[in-house]
Design an enzyme around this catalytic site. Sequence first.
Site: not given
Ligand code: PGA
Length: 251
Positions: A11, A96, A98, A168, A174, A214
């Site tokens: 990221k 993704h 985000e 995901e 996160g 996570s």
């Molecule tokens: P994370 O993120 O392992 O920090 O939960 C996974 C991702 O966003 O690909």
Amino acid sequence: MRKKIVAGNWKMNTMLPEGFNLAKEVISKSAGVPTDVELIVIPPFTHLSEAVKITKGSRIKVGAQNCAMWDKGAYTGEVSAPMLGSVSVNYVILGHSERREYFGEDNQMLFKKINLVLENSLTPIFCCGEKLDERESSNHFKVVEQQVSESLFGLTAEQMLKVVIAYEPVWAIGTGKTATAEQAQEMHAFIRQLLTKKFGVNISNEISILYGGSCKPSNAAEIFAKADVDGGLIGGASLVAEDFIGIAKAF
Ligand code: PGA
């Protein structure tokens, strides 16, 4: 058989020297990971050239976190798939959560991006997954089906074979709250079934579906043991080489 993959999405983290050290550490610790596991580091754009140089001659592949919807032109601030190809990146994360949440990316835009990435001989890692309220209202299958069908079903079978999917669940990213291995398997099997209906079983059986959200060394083994889970897309834990490699060793 489909590829096992563990990919680290850094990221918007690490300054260049830190990223350099992290990539070096991943290379040096990778010896203990089974040789049939593809290891990918996915740093920010500014680090890509350097990451490609550092990993040259090692088993580690390099990916980018996004690319533009166009191949060139007056799009200030964007980075195109041909540009990524020109620095010898192998993979590109697309869609993704985000990017969907903060940058308004939708399924149709992602279809265009996937095509551009494939045209440039790069491998897209297409992300899908539901938000918490969508799971709580039992709409998670519907949401994922729409993401998968709108972004992937316009591809040819030959193109589809070159795509990696990452499931995901947004509520697990996160947050420290991982999906259970059963929840992951249930959705992965559902996605594979969608691919089977559209492209046939021979193709759907070849497509790697990664879990993300996570994922840690302590929970990876249980998740990766599931029949339709072919690896992980790792965020937070990929910033610590030991944890990232610990996850990859869980296979
Ligand atoms: P994370 O993120 O392992 O920090 O939960 C996974 C991702 O966003 O690909």
